[in-house]
Design a protein around this motif. Structure first.
Motif, PDB file in Angstrom:
ATOM      1  N   LYS A 177       4.331  12.176  -1.904  1.00 38.19           N
ATOM      2  CA  LYS A 177       4.912  12.814  -0.942  1.00 38.19           C
ATOM      3  C   LYS A 177       4.430  14.186  -0.812  1.00 38.19           C
ATOM      4  O   LYS A 177       4.214  14.734   0.427  1.00 38.19           O
ATOM      5  CB  LYS A 177       6.392  12.782  -1.320  1.00 38.19           C
TER       6      LYS A 177
ATOM      7  N   GLU B 221       1.027  14.505   1.029  1.00 35.05           N
ATOM      8  CA  GLU B 221       0.714  13.802   2.403  1.00 35.05           C
ATOM      9  C   GLU B 221       1.194  14.874   3.506  1.00 35.05           C
ATOM     10  O   GLU B 221       0.656  14.945   4.492  1.00 35.05           O
ATOM     11  CB  GLU B 221       0.967  12.599   2.599  1.00 35.05           C
TER      12      GLU B 221
ATOM     13  N   SER C 206       6.694  -3.819   2.850  1.00 35.34           N
ATOM     14  CA  SER C 206       6.204  -2.970   3.836  1.00 35.34           C
ATOM     15  C   SER C 206       7.250  -2.412   4.826  1.00 35.34           C
ATOM     16  O   SER C 206       8.199  -3.442   5.214  1.00 35.34           O
ATOM     17  CB  SER C 206       5.107  -3.891   4.877  1.00 35.34           C
ATOM     18  N   GLN C 207       7.334  -1.263   5.293  1.00 34.08           N
ATOM     19  CA  GLN C 207       8.123  -0.691   6.126  1.00 34.08           C
ATOM     20  C   GLN C 207       7.780  -1.476   7.585  1.00 34.08           C
ATOM     21  O   GLN C 207       8.730  -1.721   8.209  1.00 34.08           O
ATOM     22  CB  GLN C 207       8.065   0.820   6.170  1.00 34.08           C
ATOM     23  N   SER C 208       6.525  -1.132   7.883  1.00 34.39           N
ATOM     24  CA  SER C 208       6.263  -1.462   9.153  1.00 34.39           C
ATOM     25  C   SER C 208       6.026  -3.075   9.436  1.00 34.39           C
ATOM     26  O   SER C 208       6.163  -3.668  10.560  1.00 34.39           O
ATOM     27  CB  SER C 208       4.860  -1.079   9.744  1.00 34.39           C
TER      28      SER C 208
ATOM     29  N   SER D 118       7.103   8.076   4.383  1.00 33.99           N
ATOM     30  CA  SER D 118       8.077   7.267   4.119  1.00 33.99           C
ATOM     31  C   SER D 118       9.268   7.757   3.215  1.00 33.99           C
ATOM     32  O   SER D 118       8.723   8.130   2.115  1.00 33.99           O
ATOM     33  CB  SER D 118       7.683   5.928   3.944  1.00 33.99           C
TER      34      SER D 118
ATOM     35  N   VAL E 157       6.506  10.216   9.718  1.00 27.72           N
ATOM     36  CA  VAL E 157       5.012   9.458   8.845  1.00 27.72           C
ATOM     37  C   VAL E 157       5.273   9.312   7.602  1.00 27.72           C
ATOM     38  O   VAL E 157       4.800   8.412   6.926  1.00 27.72           O
ATOM     39  CB  VAL E 157       3.865  10.206   9.145  1.00 27.72           C
TER      40      VAL E 157
ATOM     41  N   THR F 206       1.114  -3.646   8.081  1.00 28.78           N
ATOM     42  CA  THR F 206      -0.146  -3.015   7.433  1.00 28.78           C
ATOM     43  C   THR F 206      -1.309  -3.982   7.124  1.00 28.78           C
ATOM     44  O   THR F 206      -0.725  -5.107   6.645  1.00 28.78           O
ATOM     45  CB  THR F 206       0.180  -2.577   6.059  1.00 28.78           C
TER      46      THR F 206
ATOM     47  N   GLN G 156       0.991  -1.374   0.016  1.00 26.19           N
ATOM     48  CA  GLN G 156       0.016   0.118  -0.009  1.00 26.19           C
ATOM     49  C   GLN G 156       0.891   1.141   0.016  1.00 26.19           C
ATOM     50  O   GLN G 156       1.965   1.261   0.419  1.00 26.19           O
ATOM     51  CB  GLN G 156      -0.808   0.319   1.179  1.00 26.19           C
ATOM     52  N   GLY G 157       0.366   2.273  -0.583  1.00 26.22           N
ATOM     53  CA  GLY G 157       0.958   3.587  -0.381  1.00 26.22           C
ATOM     54  C   GLY G 157       2.374   3.708  -1.089  1.00 26.22           C
ATOM     55  O   GLY G 157       2.694   2.982  -2.297  1.00 26.22           O
ATOM     56  N   THR G 158       3.275   4.293  -0.184  1.00 27.18           N
ATOM     57  CA  THR G 158       4.744   4.342  -0.706  1.00 27.18           C
ATOM     58  C   THR G 158       5.349   3.089  -0.841  1.00 27.18           C
ATOM     59  O   THR G 158       6.020   2.883  -2.010  1.00 27.18           O
ATOM     60  CB  THR G 158       5.522   5.152   0.232  1.00 27.18           C
TER      61      THR G 158
HETATM   62  C1  F6R Z   1       3.407   7.490   2.868  1.00 30.38           C
HETATM   63  C2  F6R Z   1       3.540   6.229   3.713  1.00 30.38           C
HETATM   64  C3  F6R Z   1       2.451   5.353   3.523  1.00 30.38           C
HETATM   65  C4  F6R Z   1       2.961   3.743   3.625  1.00 30.38           C
HETATM   66  C5  F6R Z   1       1.652   2.882   3.515  1.00 30.38           C
HETATM   67  C6  F6R Z   1       2.242   1.502   3.641  1.00 30.38           C
HETATM   68  O1  F6R Z   1       4.721   8.241   3.128  1.00 30.38           O
HETATM   69  O2  F6R Z   1       4.381   6.053   4.640  1.00 30.38           O
HETATM   70  O3  F6R Z   1       2.134   5.451   2.184  1.00 30.38           O
HETATM   71  O4  F6R Z   1       4.052   3.372   2.637  1.00 30.38           O
HETATM   72  O5  F6R Z   1       0.984   3.083   4.571  1.00 30.38           O
HETATM   73  O6  F6R Z   1       2.940   1.493   5.139  1.00 30.38           O
HETATM   74  P1  F6R Z   1       3.912   0.214   5.333  1.00 30.38           P
HETATM   75  O7  F6R Z   1       5.285   0.298   4.447  1.00 30.38           O
HETATM   76  O8  F6R Z   1       4.414   0.175   6.795  1.00 30.38           O
HETATM   77  O9  F6R Z   1       3.406  -1.115   4.847  1.00 30.38           O
END
Ligand code: F6R
Length: 626
Positions: free
Chosen positions: A503, A506, A366-368, A419, A417, A371, A319-321
């Motif tokens: 970017k 947001e 995913s960063q986190s 990324s 927040v 998600t 999702q997202g970035t």
């Molecule tokens: C934008 C941003 C979000 C995340 C998205 C997925 O700057 O950070 O769009 O990329 O919510 O999050 P993760 O990577 O944690 O799965």
């Protein structure tokens, strides 16, 4: 997503909880609250807005004392961001004691339970699902908090990370998780429970991580009544499943330095994370490039190499970035590994009855690692027989744990927040993945050697781009009153255009659209009026001439052209009003550099517009609900 922190130990809880909430504030910042428990009862404080408002409230009350407490910083899901809806939520037991709960996640069957509990006489004051859980635990409480929590969780459908207290047991903290993250720090004469390690690391590096459906009972109390204010205290913990089956959990050493999560001399985490990208990418690549053999080394994939080489199709999901990184991955895997690849929004993929053929590899980015949609899409594809890979930053996160194999980003904690370094880390890992497979199939050693040599130089290249930050700031100042921007790119740089627009939206709240440069003529060109900023990624490559034509079209309609171009391109100044340069690298590696000036564009625009860069409105760091 929300942040939870809880403490039981020999020190006053409130200051510790406030400090922890501040570290977790990036997870949500609509409202905050805490419950402090003593022999005399439970003291609840709540505030709408930032954690600092709650802190002021606690300081001015002056009497918020107690060595057991739970706290929460909220990103509203059920119910608006009001004081009433802020956590902790409470329920009253049959013998008149208060049960307090902080919760991250969603209780799906809260309506049915609310009705049942209302019939039993519970009076609800908020609209939240968490209050239903508090009432349920109170309803099931018969003098044993751990047992009441276990019973309640057996009735719950949904996701939760919770910390619970009851003032009949003023030295006991109970916590549990399913689907939302939670770790327990073992400190000196104390336990600290938090949504992530950033709130724990200043107290201890010894942690235990709960798995889904596990409950921990944490007790800390004075050895005798004279030592209540000092020590020694005895501490004790026990972990079980929600069915009360004991589960021995290993104590682990946290791999996180306090310095990594401190702001240092930077005004914002986002700027810190942009500026530390050379180091972050060096860490990401360390040990993964074998120049001697011209090979990529990915320990986390080695057991699956045969399946990777034989893969018939890649589905990348995020999702997202992270989705934009996945789109670049689609180009990389098709181009370098020659395997068909599609990147899909996890939220769409999971609900559209996807076809998973033999030899499909799902890759969650995913960063986190938390998600909700990405996790669900991963599970969906796994159930249908796909091999599951992860490109994840947060070690031990849900996605990392549910994949069959994976590659950690290793870019360090990302707190801003928006990324930035995680995006570049995701693209770097996907590049390594594509080369890992490509080298084992058809890519000539010489070509791989050239890519690897450039990857090795990447930190230095990124540094050169970052040195243009002041120039980028000056350029953005010229357009800061413009409310509509376009971002355009082709090929590998089309997803970079999408990411540049996201970017800007947001954090600066400027409307921006990203698209393939050629698509502009099919409609969006109508938007271009006199003075509209149009950002082109116009680096040297197979489509350079075509991008120049697109620039001419936009310019002819009054667009002000901001170009990201290749160092040494002397003619670009005659096409563009402002230029940011990146070092020359092969096309597949360009997004690793072209995305960086666009991060700085967004950052400077947000600062110039006076916005809170690290806490943009309506956003939270990761979205752990659908
Ligand atoms: C934008 C941003 C979000 C995340 C998205 C997925 O700057 O950070 O769009 O990329 O919510 O999050 P993760 O990577 O944690 O799965």
């Amino acid at each position: 997503m929300c942040g939870i922190i809880a403490y039981v130990g020999s020190k006053p809880a409130a200051p510790l909880l406030v400090e922890g909430l501040k570290r977790l504030e990036y997870r949500g910042y609509d409202s905050a609250g805490m419950a402090i428990v003593t022999d005399q009862g439970t003291r609840i404080l709540k505030a709408v807005g930032r954690v600092s408002v709650l802190e002021d409230q606690a300081n001015s009350a002056g009497d918020v004392v107690g060595r057991l407490g739970i706290a929460h910083t909220r990103w509203a899901t059920h119910g608006g961001p009001t004081q009433v809806n802020a956590h902790p939520h409470t329920g009253t037991t049959a013998d008149g004691h208060t049960v307090s709960v902080v919760h991250n996640g969603i209780i799906e069957n809260h309506s049915t339970l609310r009705k049942y509990l209302a019939e039993k006489g519970h009076k609800f004051v908020s609209e939240t699902d968490t209050e239903v859980l508090s009432a349920l635990i109170a309803q099931l409480y018969h003098g044993d908090l751990e047992a009441a929590v276990q019973s309640a969780l057996r009735e719950i459908k949904g996701a939760y990370a919770i910390a619970v207290t009851c003032d009949r047991e003023p030295h006991t903290l109970v916590c549990a998780r399913k689907g939302s993250p939670l770790i327990i720090g073992i400190a000196d004469q104390a336990y600290i429970v938090a949504s992530d390690a950033s709130a724990i690391v200043s107290h201890t590096t010894q942690v235990i991580t709960l798995d889904d459906y596990q409950v921990a009972k944490l007790c800390a109390g004075p050895n005798d009544s004279n030592t209540a204010a000092g020590g020694p205290w005895s501490v004790d913990f026990k972990t079980t499943t929600i069915d009360n089956v004991p589960v021995p959990l290993e104590i682990q050493e946290l791999e996180l330095d306090l310095e990594q999560i401190e702001l240092g001399s930077y005004p914002h985490y986002m700027l810190k994370e942009i500026m530390e990208q050379p180091e972050a990418i060096r860490d990401c690549l360390r040990g993964r490039i074998d120049m001697r053999e011209a090979r990529v080394v990915l320990g986390g994939l080695s057991a699956r190499t045969r399946e990777l080489v034989r893969a018939k199709r890649f589905v990348l999901t995020a999702q997202g970035t992270a989705y934009h990184a996945g789109l670049i991955g689609e180009y990389l895997i098709e181009d370098l590994a020659r395997v068909p690849a599609r990147c899909e929004y996890a939220s769409e993929f999971r609900y559209r009855n996807p076809i998973i053929e033999d030899g499909t590899i799902i890759t969650a980015i995913s960063q986190s690692g938390e998600t909700a949609d990405t996790l669900a899409a991963l599970r969906e594809a796994k159930e249908r027989g796909a091999l599951a890979l992860g490109a994840v930053n947060a070690v031990g996160s849900s996605i990392a744990r549910e994949t069959d194999a994976g590659v950690y980003l290793r870019v360090g904690p990302e707190i801003g927040v928006a990324s930035t370094k995680a995006f570049v880390g995701q693209v770097a890992v996907l590049t390594l993945l594509a080369l890992y497979i490509g080298r084992r199939k058809h890519l000539p050693e010489l070509a791989v050697r050239e890519y690897l040599a450039e990857l090795d130089r990447l930190p230095a290249h990124i540094q050169r781009v970052l040195e243009q930050s002041d120039h980028i700031n000056q350029c953005v100042q010229q357009y800061i009153d413009r409310n509509n921007w376009l971002f355009l790119g082709r090929g590998y740089n089309y997803p970079v255009a999408l990411e540049g627009a996201l970017k800007l939206k947001e954090i600066s709240y400027i409307h921006a659209e990203g698209m393939p440069a050629a698509e502009m003529k099919h409609g969006p060109i109508a938007l271009i009026d006199d003075g509209m900023p149009v950002v082109f990624i116009a680096t040297k490559g197979s489509q350079y001439e075509k991008v120049l034509s697109n620039i001419a079209e936009a310019r002819a309609r009054g667009g002000r052209i901001i170009a990201v171009a290749t160092e040494g391109d002397d003619t670009i100044h005659s096409h563009a009003d402002s230029v940011f340069f990146v070092p020359a690298v092969p096309e597949p590696l360009q997004p690793l550099l072209t995305s960086i000036p666009l991060q700085l564009v967004a950052y400077h625009a947000a600062v110039l517009r006076g916005h809170d860069v690290d806490k943009p409105r309506n956003l939270a760091k990761s979205v752990t609900v659908e």
